[in-house]
Write a protein that holds these residues in place. Sequence first.
Motif, PDB file in Angstrom:
ATOM      1  N   SER A   1     -17.007  27.717  59.935  1.00  0.00           N
ATOM      2  CA  SER A   1     -16.870  27.617  58.489  1.00  0.00           C
ATOM      3  C   SER A   1     -17.980  26.713  57.972  1.00  0.00           C
ATOM      4  N   PRO A   2     -18.840  27.246  57.116  1.00  0.00           N
ATOM      5  CA  PRO A   2     -19.980  26.447  56.681  1.00  0.00           C
ATOM      6  C   PRO A   2     -19.577  25.180  55.950  1.00  0.00           C
ATOM      7  N   SER A   3     -18.392  25.180  55.356  1.00  0.00           N
ATOM      8  CA  SER A   3     -17.995  23.982  54.635  1.00  0.00           C
ATOM      9  C   SER A   3     -17.586  22.874  55.585  1.00  0.00           C
ATOM     10  N   SER A   4     -17.379  23.203  56.841  1.00  0.00           N
ATOM     11  CA  SER A   4     -16.889  22.202  57.783  1.00  0.00           C
ATOM     12  C   SER A   4     -17.811  22.055  58.979  1.00  0.00           C
ATOM     13  N   MET A   5     -19.032  22.528  58.854  1.00  0.00           N
ATOM     14  CA  MET A   5     -19.901  22.566  60.022  1.00  0.00           C
ATOM     15  C   MET A   5     -20.136  21.202  60.632  1.00  0.00           C
ATOM     16  N   TYR A   6     -20.187  20.187  59.833  1.00  0.00           N
ATOM     17  CA  TYR A   6     -20.349  18.890  60.462  1.00  0.00           C
ATOM     18  C   TYR A   6     -19.145  17.987  60.280  1.00  0.00           C
ATOM     19  N   GLY A   7     -17.997  18.610  60.239  1.00  0.00           N
ATOM     20  CA  GLY A   7     -16.756  17.854  60.153  1.00  0.00           C
ATOM     21  C   GLY A   7     -16.302  17.702  58.720  1.00  0.00           C
ATOM     22  N   HIS A   8     -15.214  16.984  58.562  1.00  0.00           N
ATOM     23  CA  HIS A   8     -14.574  16.897  57.258  1.00  0.00           C
ATOM     24  C   HIS A   8     -13.742  15.625  57.294  1.00  0.00           C
ATOM     25  N   THR A   9     -13.535  15.004  56.167  1.00  0.00           N
ATOM     26  CA  THR A   9     -12.610  13.866  56.143  1.00  0.00           C
ATOM     27  C   THR A   9     -11.640  14.010  54.983  1.00  0.00           C
ATOM     28  N   LEU A  10     -10.459  13.452  55.165  1.00  0.00           N
ATOM     29  CA  LEU A  10      -9.445  13.449  54.115  1.00  0.00           C
ATOM     30  C   LEU A  10      -8.561  12.222  54.303  1.00  0.00           C
TER      31      LEU A  10
ATOM     32  N   SER B   1      -4.260   6.602  56.010  1.00  0.00           N
ATOM     33  CA  SER B   1      -5.123   6.874  57.163  1.00  0.00           C
ATOM     34  C   SER B   1      -6.293   7.739  56.731  1.00  0.00           C
ATOM     35  N   LEU B   2      -7.390   7.560  57.442  1.00  0.00           N
ATOM     36  CA  LEU B   2      -8.524   8.456  57.254  1.00  0.00           C
ATOM     37  C   LEU B   2      -8.442   9.515  58.355  1.00  0.00           C
ATOM     38  N   ILE B   3      -8.433  10.775  57.958  1.00  0.00           N
ATOM     39  CA  ILE B   3      -8.273  11.877  58.908  1.00  0.00           C
ATOM     40  C   ILE B   3      -9.615  12.582  59.058  1.00  0.00           C
ATOM     41  N   PHE B   4     -10.001  12.778  60.289  1.00  0.00           N
ATOM     42  CA  PHE B   4     -11.327  13.326  60.564  1.00  0.00           C
ATOM     43  C   PHE B   4     -11.229  14.501  61.527  1.00  0.00           C
ATOM     44  N   PRO B   5     -11.107  15.728  61.007  1.00  0.00           N
ATOM     45  CA  PRO B   5     -11.159  16.888  61.887  1.00  0.00           C
ATOM     46  C   PRO B   5     -12.610  17.120  62.346  1.00  0.00           C
TER      47      PRO B   5
ATOM     48  N   GLY C   1      -5.867  22.310  63.380  1.00  0.00           N
ATOM     49  CA  GLY C   1      -5.551  22.208  64.800  1.00  0.00           C
ATOM     50  C   GLY C   1      -5.177  23.537  65.432  1.00  0.00           C
ATOM     51  N   ASP C   2      -4.521  24.418  64.669  1.00  0.00           N
ATOM     52  CA  ASP C   2      -4.006  25.652  65.258  1.00  0.00           C
ATOM     53  C   ASP C   2      -4.929  26.832  65.008  1.00  0.00           C
ATOM     54  N   ILE C   3      -5.422  26.960  63.767  1.00  0.00           N
ATOM     55  CA  ILE C   3      -6.231  28.137  63.461  1.00  0.00           C
ATOM     56  C   ILE C   3      -7.691  27.890  63.819  1.00  0.00           C
ATOM     57  N   GLU C   4      -8.201  26.729  63.426  1.00  0.00           N
ATOM     58  CA  GLU C   4      -9.622  26.491  63.630  1.00  0.00           C
ATOM     59  C   GLU C   4      -9.922  25.778  64.953  1.00  0.00           C
ATOM     60  N   ASN C   5      -8.869  25.380  65.653  1.00  0.00           N
ATOM     61  CA  ASN C   5      -9.049  24.739  66.956  1.00  0.00           C
ATOM     62  C   ASN C   5      -9.957  23.522  66.916  1.00  0.00           C
ATOM     63  N   ARG C   6      -9.690  22.663  65.953  1.00  0.00           N
ATOM     64  CA  ARG C   6     -10.489  21.439  65.840  1.00  0.00           C
ATOM     65  C   ARG C   6      -9.629  20.247  66.219  1.00  0.00           C
ATOM     66  N   ASP C   7     -10.150  19.396  67.076  1.00  0.00           N
ATOM     67  CA  ASP C   7      -9.462  18.143  67.355  1.00  0.00           C
ATOM     68  C   ASP C   7      -9.478  17.292  66.095  1.00  0.00           C
ATOM     69  N   ILE C   8      -8.427  16.509  65.931  1.00  0.00           N
ATOM     70  CA  ILE C   8      -8.329  15.669  64.740  1.00  0.00           C
ATOM     71  C   ILE C   8      -8.248  14.201  65.168  1.00  0.00           C
ATOM     72  N   TRP C   9      -9.026  13.368  64.507  1.00  0.00           N
ATOM     73  CA  TRP C   9      -8.973  11.911  64.723  1.00  0.00           C
ATOM     74  C   TRP C   9      -8.327  11.268  63.515  1.00  0.00           C
ATOM     75  N   GLU C  10      -7.432  10.336  63.781  1.00  0.00           N
ATOM     76  CA  GLU C  10      -6.700   9.675  62.691  1.00  0.00           C
ATOM     77  C   GLU C  10      -6.956   8.174  62.766  1.00  0.00           C
ATOM     78  N   TYR C  11      -7.551   7.626  61.731  1.00  0.00           N
ATOM     79  CA  TYR C  11      -7.866   6.190  61.698  1.00  0.00           C
ATOM     80  C   TYR C  11      -6.975   5.499  60.671  1.00  0.00           C
ATOM     81  N   PRO C  12      -6.180   4.506  61.102  1.00  0.00           N
ATOM     82  CA  PRO C  12      -5.452   3.735  60.092  1.00  0.00           C
ATOM     83  C   PRO C  12      -6.462   2.970  59.219  1.00  0.00           C
ATOM     84  N   ILE C  13      -6.220   2.942  57.915  1.00  0.00           N
ATOM     85  CA  ILE C  13      -7.083   2.170  57.015  1.00  0.00           C
ATOM     86  C   ILE C  13      -6.369   0.850  56.723  1.00  0.00           C
TER      87      ILE C  13
END
Lengths: 628, 155
Positions: free
Chosen positions: A139-148, A129-133, A212-224
């Motif tokens: 956090s400057p490293s995550s200002m416009y989101g992040h993927t993993l 899956s592609l995970i998109f918080p 989800g808990d510390i940074e309070n970011r919603d997470i989107w999960e896309y099956p690849i």
Amino acid sequence: MLPILWAANLACAFEHMDESKIDAVANAKRWQALLHYRQHLLGYKSAADDARFFLSPQGVKDPRAELLATLEKMRAAPTADINSHPQCQFPARLQFLGAQFPDWYAHLKKYDCPKLDAWFEKMQPQSASLIFPAAYLNSPSSMYGHTLFRINGKGMAAQEHVDNRLLAHSISYAADMPEDVGAFAYMIGGLFGGYPGHMYEEFYFDKINQYGDIENRDIWEYPIHLSPSELNFMLLHIWELQHVRFDYFFFDENCSLRLLDVLDVAVEGLDSAADFSTHAIPVDTVRALQKRNILGAAQYRPAVLSHLRAQAATFNPKEQDLIIDYTFGKRDLAEFANVFPDVSRRAYAMDFGYQYLRYNVLRKTVDKKAASKRSLALLSYRSKLPSVAIPPVPVPFTAEDGHKTARVALGAGYFNAAYLDFDIRPAFHDLLDNDAGYVQGAQLEFFVLKLRYLTDVVKNPLKLDYFKFVDVEAMSARDKFFFPKSWLATFGFYHDDLRGKYHDRFGVKAGRGLTWALGAHRLSVLALMDVNVASKFVGKMDAGVALKIADIYTLPIYSEKLGAKWQLSGEYWEYESHRNREGWHLAADLNWPLDIDNALRLSVKQHIGKNPNLPKSRLYELNLQHFF
Amino acid sequence: MKKLLLATALLMGSQAAMAAKDAGCGLGSIVFDGKEDKISNILAATTNGIGTQTFGMTTGTMNCGQNAFNKAEVDQFLDANIDKVAFDMSRGQGEALQGLADVIGVDASDSARFFEVSKANFDSIFQGTESTRTDVSAALAQVMSQDATLAKYVL
């Protein structure tokens, strides 16, 4: 010369390898993807910044030399630790070359790779899956989101084929940043020098705890959508990337682009990284993959804060008071029975109460030791009540439902005389842009350029109005339950037009304050300060302080997805020497979306200066904005 | 000059507020307090964490002792998720509790019983704010061993 050399050096396995086949494979997209080559004007260079990734000394720049070295070194005698043999270090290359050169492969003595096998045994990959918080301004490293990536397998479960996603493993590419680096230092470093970056493997539950808990970011999960062989090949390639250093650049060679590179290796002909040359914003990389039909529908994993915000409104004020008072140790647990006579409702309130308490501990707004006693007492009481379901959080618009990330605007205005404006912003969102798919109250702009053509000036009528390097505003709203602080920071070059008197200045501005949500209004009050450098100022430097009050009113038009916004704002500035800018700066702005990627923006601005010699006049401006 | 100094101080303050704190410092257990060797201390080490670049590493953490399930993963999962596990046990359902069941190896057909038993025995499993992770996993094993259905999952 080279083929003759090879023929002399190598045994019969290379008999059928002619030069044209070598050339073809060296130029094959898959080979170049495996080595992360980028084509430049003068040739190739790999994005990997690590000699261990190459088997030829010329490998970083020469796909052909690397190919020949790989074909040779895959045949090397077993090493003392077989896990460091090229076959075990680069299993995806081995598989690819095996398909390209069947005779070579048939004659190759193969070795078992215990560590690689153990890793596959641990991962048990079933799907990915592609995970998109979502974006996180703090956090400057995550200002416009992040993927993993998340590799869905049995993870750490004791059973085969367990599909609890908490237990899965995540794979991400991240910069190895010193902990104490500040936002601006990070951006400068990330823009120009780059930080060393590596692939990391973590449990998915650790990522959820963080995002989800510390940074309070919603997470989107896309099956690849990957075939079993594509998934297998992807894992083999991820294995090759462990320990390999890729320098991290904020805009282009970032987490998201690195993942596209991996998918381009896994899926022949995907070629998704090719869509990005200057910068790769995570949501755009999601769009690039969707365009190629490789992603399934997004699953929503709301942050704890989203859960809490959605449920807070289901309690009446008396109920809310008890939950808040218990959290902060002002009232006793026994009172829950009075305020919530129905046991199911009491259970529901206590489930909320525990999560709210935990949220406050993580935000350090409540004493941890006392909170731990209250938490345990609450849970113990709650365990004697019946099980009740926690209602799901309404699914918001996904990031890719929102407007595109780059914006261009054409405008016309009047300020003593008519003028034309041209404005371009590569990224990303401002407070007046339509919010669907973005975090409300979060502004993040990079490299905003605004040019102005003055109709009343004959000589050099084209002026740079401003160039902002970055402009961040975090205006999270407070209410009874939640009390985030608001802040803003921006720096850029400005050409202030104070009714015919121009000031060029380089300025840094910051502010802190509070924002409240009142129905469809969001009211902010901030203290602002700025430091300006300009040749006109005494000592070349000036500083100002200000109070800002702003109200943004949003009303849905056409549909829930499009909202018109009306902002009224006032800033009162005092300066050391930039006296002409002092006084009230009032503005009224209306942003009217035409559709998701087009909007009209009308602005009226008035400066009521302290300098009585300045003529009073108003600025009117209309812009057509297009997102692309 | 006063304004200049003030403004500079504020800029620095904002900079500090934005400082990169990627790892989640401070995610400790809230059910337990922060005494030496208590869960919150163990947590401070494991949840700060950035993962590993060495993919081949086994999942066990260094100070995961023997537990009644003989699975280092149980300790590791509890270390990272103890707050959520406690919450889910109190209400008898949830993703974290299901995760614990999966790590222990509870069959899907027994998971409803596992949820029920852990909810009914919440006070025995989480005895106080001084409990350690080892106490919790031992207490859970004790509770399971007294249940006809769940006893088979305990050594």
